[in-house]
Write a protein that holds these residues in place. Structure first.
Motif, PDB file in Angstrom:
ATOM      1  N   VAL A  52       0.814  -1.229   0.000  1.00 36.75           N
ATOM      2  CA  VAL A  52       0.000   0.000   0.000  1.00 36.75           C
ATOM      3  C   VAL A  52       0.842   1.272   0.000  1.00 36.75           C
ATOM      4  O   VAL A  52       0.348   2.329  -0.375  1.00 36.75           O
ATOM      5  N   THR A  53       2.115   1.187   0.395  1.00 35.13           N
ATOM      6  CA  THR A  53       2.941   2.401   0.421  1.00 35.13           C
ATOM      7  C   THR A  53       3.442   2.795  -0.956  1.00 35.13           C
ATOM      8  O   THR A  53       3.878   3.922  -1.150  1.00 35.13           O
ATOM      9  N   GLN A  54       3.383   1.900  -1.908  1.00 33.38           N
ATOM     10  CA  GLN A  54       3.735   2.176  -3.305  1.00 33.38           C
ATOM     11  C   GLN A  54       5.115   2.804  -3.470  1.00 33.38           C
ATOM     12  O   GLN A  54       5.281   3.837  -4.113  1.00 33.38           O
ATOM     13  N   ASN A  55       6.112   2.167  -2.900  1.00 31.62           N
ATOM     14  CA  ASN A  55       7.500   2.579  -3.099  1.00 31.62           C
ATOM     15  C   ASN A  55       7.978   2.147  -4.474  1.00 31.62           C
ATOM     16  O   ASN A  55       7.319   1.352  -5.148  1.00 31.62           O
ATOM     17  N   ALA A  56       9.148   2.623  -4.863  1.00 30.93           N
ATOM     18  CA  ALA A  56       9.783   2.133  -6.079  1.00 30.93           C
ATOM     19  C   ALA A  56       9.996   0.629  -5.931  1.00 30.93           C
ATOM     20  O   ALA A  56      10.155   0.123  -4.808  1.00 30.93           O
ATOM     21  N   ILE A  57      10.028  -0.083  -7.026  1.00 30.37           N
ATOM     22  CA  ILE A  57      10.135  -1.541  -6.987  1.00 30.37           C
ATOM     23  C   ILE A  57      11.373  -1.996  -6.213  1.00 30.37           C
ATOM     24  O   ILE A  57      11.296  -2.903  -5.388  1.00 30.37           O
ATOM     25  N   ILE A  58      12.517  -1.368  -6.442  1.00 28.31           N
ATOM     26  CA  ILE A  58      13.734  -1.786  -5.735  1.00 28.31           C
ATOM     27  C   ILE A  58      13.607  -1.550  -4.227  1.00 28.31           C
ATOM     28  O   ILE A  58      14.057  -2.361  -3.430  1.00 28.31           O
ATOM     29  N   ASP A  59      12.963  -0.460  -3.846  1.00 26.78           N
ATOM     30  CA  ASP A  59      12.759  -0.193  -2.415  1.00 26.78           C
ATOM     31  C   ASP A  59      11.839  -1.243  -1.796  1.00 26.78           C
ATOM     32  O   ASP A  59      12.085  -1.703  -0.679  1.00 26.78           O
ATOM     33  N   GLU A  60      10.807  -1.593  -2.514  1.00 28.38           N
ATOM     34  CA  GLU A  60       9.885  -2.614  -2.004  1.00 28.38           C
ATOM     35  C   GLU A  60      10.595  -3.957  -1.853  1.00 28.38           C
ATOM     36  O   GLU A  60      10.449  -4.626  -0.832  1.00 28.38           O
ATOM     37  N   LYS A  61      11.371  -4.334  -2.854  1.00 29.53           N
ATOM     38  CA  LYS A  61      12.103  -5.601  -2.770  1.00 29.53           C
ATOM     39  C   LYS A  61      13.085  -5.585  -1.612  1.00 29.53           C
ATOM     40  O   LYS A  61      13.237  -6.574  -0.890  1.00 29.53           O
ATOM     41  N   GLN A  94      26.018  -3.537  10.042  1.00 25.84           N
ATOM     42  CA  GLN A  94      27.381  -3.163   9.650  1.00 25.84           C
ATOM     43  C   GLN A  94      27.871  -3.978   8.447  1.00 25.84           C
ATOM     44  O   GLN A  94      28.711  -3.526   7.688  1.00 25.84           O
ATOM     45  N   LYS A  95      27.315  -5.177   8.274  1.00 22.03           N
ATOM     46  CA  LYS A  95      27.713  -6.053   7.162  1.00 22.03           C
ATOM     47  C   LYS A  95      26.692  -6.034   6.020  1.00 22.03           C
ATOM     48  O   LYS A  95      26.769  -6.872   5.120  1.00 22.03           O
ATOM     49  N   ALA A  96      25.735  -5.115   6.076  1.00 24.31           N
ATOM     50  CA  ALA A  96      24.693  -5.061   5.048  1.00 24.31           C
ATOM     51  C   ALA A  96      25.326  -4.898   3.662  1.00 24.31           C
ATOM     52  O   ALA A  96      26.392  -4.295   3.506  1.00 24.31           O
ATOM     53  N   VAL A  97      24.647  -5.423   2.666  1.00 25.58           N
ATOM     54  CA  VAL A  97      25.142  -5.446   1.292  1.00 25.58           C
ATOM     55  C   VAL A  97      24.388  -4.411   0.457  1.00 25.58           C
ATOM     56  O   VAL A  97      23.154  -4.381   0.468  1.00 25.58           O
ATOM     57  N   LYS A  98      25.144  -3.590  -0.258  1.00 29.64           N
ATOM     58  CA  LYS A  98      24.526  -2.587  -1.128  1.00 29.64           C
ATOM     59  C   LYS A  98      24.009  -3.269  -2.396  1.00 29.64           C
ATOM     60  O   LYS A  98      24.696  -4.081  -2.999  1.00 29.64           O
ATOM     61  N   ILE A  99      22.786  -2.916  -2.769  1.00 27.09           N
ATOM     62  CA  ILE A  99      22.181  -3.478  -3.981  1.00 27.09           C
ATOM     63  C   ILE A  99      21.904  -2.354  -4.978  1.00 27.09           C
ATOM     64  O   ILE A  99      21.887  -1.177  -4.618  1.00 27.09           O
ATOM     65  N   THR A 100      21.668  -2.745  -6.206  1.00 29.94           N
ATOM     66  CA  THR A 100      21.328  -1.811  -7.282  1.00 29.94           C
ATOM     67  C   THR A 100      20.077  -2.325  -7.982  1.00 29.94           C
ATOM     68  O   THR A 100      19.680  -3.476  -7.774  1.00 29.94           O
TER      69      THR A 100
END
Length: 117
Positions: A52-61, A94-100
């Protein structure tokens, strides 16, 4: 801990989503007295919120992935105290992985984020 950075697609946001899901599971478990029911309820509520928040697809994923990490951790470590789970997710952040947007497979056991601050 993360200030307003948790509102963006940062490591702080990853932390918030994982913790949020763990805590929803924890609170529902007090009522349901069933670990699986608590996890199912948290998934239902937080997935609906993401839709329901309708974020961008990458944000939702990203959010759905981090939500899953929180629920999985609850399922594995149901008896952790709030301070322990905050500490656990802080370390994991601290170990989180950056995604694109091109990222296809997110690391199964790691939090993910999009924006570096």
């Amino acid at each position: 801990m993360y200030g307003k950075a948790h509102h963006k697609s940062t490591k702080g946001n990853a932390f918030r989503h994982a913790l949020w899901n763990y805590l929803i599971c924890h609170e529902h478990y007090k009522i349901a007295e069933n670990k699986q029911k608590a996890v199912v309820w948290a998934k239902k509520v937080t997935t609906l919120y993401e839709k329901v928040t309708q974020n961008a697809i990458i944000d939702e994923k990203m959010d759905l992935h981090n939500n899953e990490i929180g629920r999985r951790e609850f399922h594995s470590n149901i008896l952790l105290k709030q301070e322990e789970i905050v500490s656990f997710f802080s370390e994991k952040t601290q170990k989180a992985v950056k995604i694109t947007p091109e990222s296809r497979n997110y690391p199964k056991n790691e939090l993910v984020y999009i924006v570096e601050l």
